[in-house]
Scaffold this active site. Sequence first.
Site, PDB file in Angstrom:
ATOM      1  N   ASP A 210       0.683  -1.029  -0.143  1.00  0.00           N
ATOM      2  CA  ASP A 210      -0.008   0.194   0.004  1.00  0.00           C
ATOM      3  C   ASP A 210       0.904   1.376  -0.136  1.00  0.00           C
ATOM      4  O   ASP A 210       1.790   1.374   0.734  1.00  0.00           O
ATOM      5  CB  ASP A 210      -0.800  -0.116   1.235  1.00  0.00           C
ATOM      6  CG  ASP A 210      -1.897   1.179   1.333  1.00  0.00           C
ATOM      7  OD1 ASP A 210      -2.891   0.786   0.552  1.00  0.00           O
ATOM      8  OD2 ASP A 210      -2.057   1.757   1.984  1.00  0.00           O
ATOM      9  N   GLU A 261      14.404 -15.387   0.560  1.00  0.00           N
ATOM     10  CA  GLU A 261      14.810 -16.546   1.615  1.00  0.00           C
ATOM     11  C   GLU A 261      13.795 -17.602   1.180  1.00  0.00           C
ATOM     12  O   GLU A 261      13.945 -18.877   1.736  1.00  0.00           O
ATOM     13  CB  GLU A 261      14.613 -15.975   3.092  1.00  0.00           C
ATOM     14  CG  GLU A 261      15.557 -14.990   3.642  1.00  0.00           C
ATOM     15  CD  GLU A 261      15.298 -14.511   4.892  1.00  0.00           C
ATOM     16  OE1 GLU A 261      14.220 -14.656   5.372  1.00  0.00           O
ATOM     17  OE2 GLU A 261      15.954 -13.496   5.251  1.00  0.00           O
TER      18      GLU A 261
HETATM   19  C1  NOJ Z   1      -4.612   2.684  -0.839  1.00  0.00           C
HETATM   20  C2  NOJ Z   1      -5.633   1.781  -0.452  1.00  0.00           C
HETATM   21  O1  NOJ Z   1      -5.896   1.116  -1.798  1.00  0.00           O
HETATM   22  C3  NOJ Z   1      -6.643   2.569  -0.164  1.00  0.00           C
HETATM   23  O2  NOJ Z   1      -7.952   1.876  -0.023  1.00  0.00           O
HETATM   24  C4  NOJ Z   1      -6.440   3.235   1.112  1.00  0.00           C
HETATM   25  O3  NOJ Z   1      -7.490   4.296   1.582  1.00  0.00           O
HETATM   26  C5  NOJ Z   1      -5.125   3.947   1.268  1.00  0.00           C
HETATM   27  N1  NOJ Z   1      -4.095   3.440   0.496  1.00  0.00           N
HETATM   28  C6  NOJ Z   1      -4.533   4.274   2.272  1.00  0.00           C
HETATM   29  O4  NOJ Z   1      -4.177   3.150   3.054  1.00  0.00           O
END
Ligand code: NOJ
Length: 553
Positions: A210, A261
């Site tokens: 993310d 790993e």
């Molecule tokens: C990207 C994620 O896909 C989204 O759903 C989220 O709100 C933001 N990152 C923050 O984590």
Amino acid sequence: MPEFTFLSGAGDWWRQAVIYQVYPRSFADANGDGIGDLEGVISRVDYLAELGIDAVWLSPFYPSALADGGYDVDDYRDVDPKIGTLAQFDRMTEALHERGIRVIVDVVPNHSSNRHVWFQEALAAPAGSAARERYIFREGRGENGELAPNDWPSHFGPTSWTRAPDGQWYLHLFAPEQPDFNWDNPEVRDDFLETFRFWSDRGVDGFRIDVAHALIKDMTEPFQEISGFEQANIPLDGSHPLFDRDEVHEIYASWRGVFDEYDPPRVAVAEAWVPSERRPRYASPDGLGQAFNFDLLLADWDQAQFRDIIAENLLLAAQSGSSSTWVLSNHDVIRHATRYGLPSGLSVDEVNAWLLADGGNIVENHELGLRRARAAVMLMLALPGATYLYQGEELGLFEVADLDAAALQDPQWMRSGFLRKGRDGCRVPLPWTRAGSSFGFGTDGAHLPQPGWFGGCSVEAEQDDEGSTLSLYRRVLALRKELQGAEELDWVPMSDEARPDAVLAFRRPGGWVSATNFGLAPVDLPAGRILASSSPLVGGMLTGNTTVWLATD
Ligand code: NOJ
Ligand code: CA
């Protein structure tokens, strides 16, 4: 765990895989509390196998107060009790593996939730303490520190700073419930390595990372001005204080050490909203290994745009040493069957205005949008590289655009001052049956209300209907498995002089051709034997808004 065999067992299984995104809280609810859960996923593994995907990516299922749909993580090495247990996670992984489906989990390294034990410790500890150093705390401005340290906005609202009870401020690029980690702190780095080992040891095959472009920040004072969070505002030299700084790649190189790993090495895909030229570094084999390319998701239904995007991304993939990725939908954007029914070129603000005006369920929009969506997915699946599908797109689901304000959960709604309706419309629980409580999602309602038309888009309604979108996905995913060859493509010039810009066609190794007519009027078909088409062909012509695959041997 039992032995299992994958169709492609090699370490590069991911290069041309089809990965299906499960948004766990909205997929299937086994215990009838209105929230999708891991038992729900287990109950649908045969559905996933029959669909013909290679992997699932699960959006966060970790303990969370759901301030941002689970992207506010309380504990990275556990399962939310509302969703299941670690034992159920293991059973789910085993059940998917038995069917040859790999498992990718979502890791959220930029921020934890404010309920994470570290953030609770940080709040309880004094300014300057080691506990505060795991996050980004600063003194405020003004006589008594009553003004935020700077005026950086957050993704969801006006400010990225919130004041702690003792008067210091902490940084959050998203909601206040999502405090940003301090990645200069070795403790933070070590903890994530442990998280990767934890899930890899449980048999997880890969990770979706993310906001991979935001981990390192330049917090030197005076703070730099920033002009907004849009991709277009990120300079190409890594000088933005918050995004796409070169130092993030040192972190990913250290993760690669852990991924390697394992046998086969664990894979990772970066969610990095950076200018395309900067994407290859995230996809490098020395780093995460793969990066989302969101260009098609942002493009209009337009032949020239698609062609340029495809050409550019195949070059970028070659530069990175990775394969390209393709995406039309995910849990953060309006469903593409709806998007393709809207006029081209709408800005984000215009789409939001349209959603607020409740225009979402206009049937004519649906017909055109779905026809194009079916053509688009066949085009996408014909490309070299990996494809990411979002749950429900195989049913041709539309955005649920008329959700009542009272039902909305997305923090964007409230934090934008009720200007952006947010992402709930693509997160409505899936319809499995034509009728019944929550259309077979569970036995007692759904955490977001489903519209009446969902029954007609349910798995039950579509599974035996040859013309349904589900049947199309199953057919073309099976065909793709047979046809997919080397990661190469040759454009096929189309000779229709009257409409030179309508058709995009290309040949793949093995001699098969994909041709898409972006226009309305039918055009001549390229030569060959028809393998599949997204809409019926009429009079031997390639009808408008249609993709066809042909064998040319
Ligand atoms: C990207 C994620 O896909 C989204 O759903 C989220 O709100 C933001 N990152 C923050 O984590
Ligand atoms: Ca449940």
